[in-house]
Design an enzyme around this catalytic site. Structure first.
Site, PDB file in Angstrom:
ATOM      1  N   ARG A  82      30.479  37.151  38.854  1.00 19.15           N
ATOM      2  CA  ARG A  82      29.313  36.257  38.768  1.00 19.15           C
ATOM      3  C   ARG A  82      28.305  36.528  39.875  1.00 19.15           C
ATOM      4  O   ARG A  82      27.121  36.214  39.736  1.00 19.15           O
ATOM      5  CB  ARG A  82      29.778  34.793  38.738  1.00 19.15           C
ATOM      6  CG  ARG A  82      30.494  34.446  37.431  1.00 19.15           C
ATOM      7  CD  ARG A  82      31.066  33.039  37.466  1.00 19.15           C
ATOM      8  NE  ARG A  82      32.070  32.859  38.484  1.00 19.15           N
ATOM      9  CZ  ARG A  82      33.369  33.115  38.334  1.00 19.15           C
ATOM     10  NH1 ARG A  82      33.807  33.573  37.186  1.00 19.15           N
ATOM     11  NH2 ARG A  82      34.213  32.926  39.321  1.00 19.15           N
TER      12      ARG A  82
ATOM     13  N   GLU B 141      41.286  31.417  46.564  1.00 17.97           N
ATOM     14  CA  GLU B 141      41.762  30.035  46.388  1.00 17.97           C
ATOM     15  C   GLU B 141      42.953  30.046  45.416  1.00 17.97           C
ATOM     16  O   GLU B 141      43.849  29.241  45.521  1.00 17.97           O
ATOM     17  CB  GLU B 141      40.632  29.157  45.837  1.00 17.97           C
ATOM     18  CG  GLU B 141      40.929  27.670  45.907  1.00 17.97           C
ATOM     19  CD  GLU B 141      39.881  26.828  45.176  1.00 17.97           C
ATOM     20  OE1 GLU B 141      38.947  27.398  44.584  1.00 17.97           O
ATOM     21  OE2 GLU B 141      40.031  25.598  45.184  1.00 17.97           O
TER      22      GLU B 141
HETATM   23  P1  AMP Z   1      37.208  32.289  48.004  1.00 18.58           P
HETATM   24  O1  AMP Z   1      37.537  33.702  48.368  1.00 18.58           O
HETATM   25  O2  AMP Z   1      38.398  31.374  48.117  1.00 18.58           O
HETATM   26  O3  AMP Z   1      36.004  31.781  48.780  1.00 18.58           O
HETATM   27  O4  AMP Z   1      36.845  32.261  46.452  1.00 18.58           O
HETATM   28  C1  AMP Z   1      35.578  32.640  46.025  1.00 18.58           C
HETATM   29  C2  AMP Z   1      35.629  33.456  44.771  1.00 18.58           C
HETATM   30  O5  AMP Z   1      36.546  32.947  43.808  1.00 18.58           O
HETATM   31  C3  AMP Z   1      34.277  33.477  44.116  1.00 18.58           C
HETATM   32  O6  AMP Z   1      34.026  34.775  43.595  1.00 18.58           O
HETATM   33  C4  AMP Z   1      34.381  32.442  43.022  1.00 18.58           C
HETATM   34  O7  AMP Z   1      33.735  32.867  41.869  1.00 18.58           O
HETATM   35  C5  AMP Z   1      35.869  32.265  42.775  1.00 18.58           C
HETATM   36  N1  AMP Z   1      36.308  30.871  42.850  1.00 18.58           N
HETATM   37  C6  AMP Z   1      37.185  30.345  43.745  1.00 18.58           C
HETATM   38  N2  AMP Z   1      37.395  29.057  43.524  1.00 18.58           N
HETATM   39  C7  AMP Z   1      36.624  28.701  42.488  1.00 18.58           C
HETATM   40  C8  AMP Z   1      36.370  27.471  41.791  1.00 18.58           C
HETATM   41  N3  AMP Z   1      36.967  26.332  42.142  1.00 18.58           N
HETATM   42  N4  AMP Z   1      35.483  27.492  40.782  1.00 18.58           N
HETATM   43  C9  AMP Z   1      34.845  28.640  40.426  1.00 18.58           C
HETATM   44  N5  AMP Z   1      35.046  29.823  41.030  1.00 18.58           N
HETATM   45  C10 AMP Z   1      35.928  29.869  42.052  1.00 18.58           C
END
Ligand code: AMP
Length: 172
Positions: A60, A97
């Site tokens: 995205r 996450e």
């Molecule tokens: P992080 O590395 O934990 O900051 O996760 C960010 C990445 O995971 C991004 O590319 C987001 O698109 C995706 N992502 C993580 N958690 C979510 C969520 N709750 N909703 C949508 N996308 C998420």
């Protein structure tokens, strides 16, 4: 305006696994007016800042990264999941996450001293953007800021990206 953008984002509970509330930006992106406003709000922050490249994170982040780069007259660089880029790459592993993964960038994508904005749809734990910031720094790029549509503030993702600045349009 930001409230309108926020209202257009769809919550999908228990995706991709139980306990995660997925913030679905497709409902924002499919609205011509809201998509344009979102890109304008982000890009106005960086106009005149001498940005050479926008680094978009698969998948995205490509949508936001490409639109932002076009508005800034900058180039767009792709950071992709392992094994997708055809030429020689630098690689970084990171935790998400909801899992663990590796990202790659072409070794010749960024020249030393180029000013970079890193773009993704959402900041959660900061593992992804932190890994990308590490790659950009290793290649000699100057990180102006990391830009997100959505930030999940409780997860304190900014800490993993520090000392680089972070901007997000919509906060939860
Ligand atoms: P992080 O590395 O934990 O900051 O996760 C960010 C990445 O995971 C991004 O590319 C987001 O698109 C995706 N992502 C993580 N958690 C979510 C969520 N709750 N909703 C949508 N996308 C998420």
């Amino acid at each position: 305006m930001v409230q309108e953008l926020k209202k257009s984002i769809r919550d999908v509970p228990d995706f991709p696994k139980k306990g995660i509330i997925f913030k679905d930006i497709t409902t924002l992106c499919k609205d011509p007016f809201l998509f344009q406003r979102m890109v304008d709000l982000l890009s106005h922050r960086y106009i005149g800042k001498g940005i050479d490249l926008v680094v978009g994170i698969e998948a995205r982040g490509f949508i936001i990264g490409a639109a932002l780069a076009y508005k800034l007259g900058a180039g767009v660089v792709l950071v992709r999941k392992q094994g997708k880029l055809p030429h020689k790459t630098h690689k970084a592993s990171y935790s998400l996450e909801y899992g663990k993964d590796s990202l790659e960038i072409h070794k010749d994508a960024i020249k030393k001293g180029q000013r970079v904005v890193i773009a993704d749809d959402l900041l959660a734990t900061g593992g992804t953007a932190g890994a990308v910031a590490g790659l950009v720094k290793k290649m000699g790029g100057k990180i102006h800021e990391c830009a997100f549509i959505v930030e999940l503030e409780d997860l304190k993702g900014r800490r993993k990206i520090a000392p680089h600045p972070v901007f997000s349009l919509i906060k939860y």
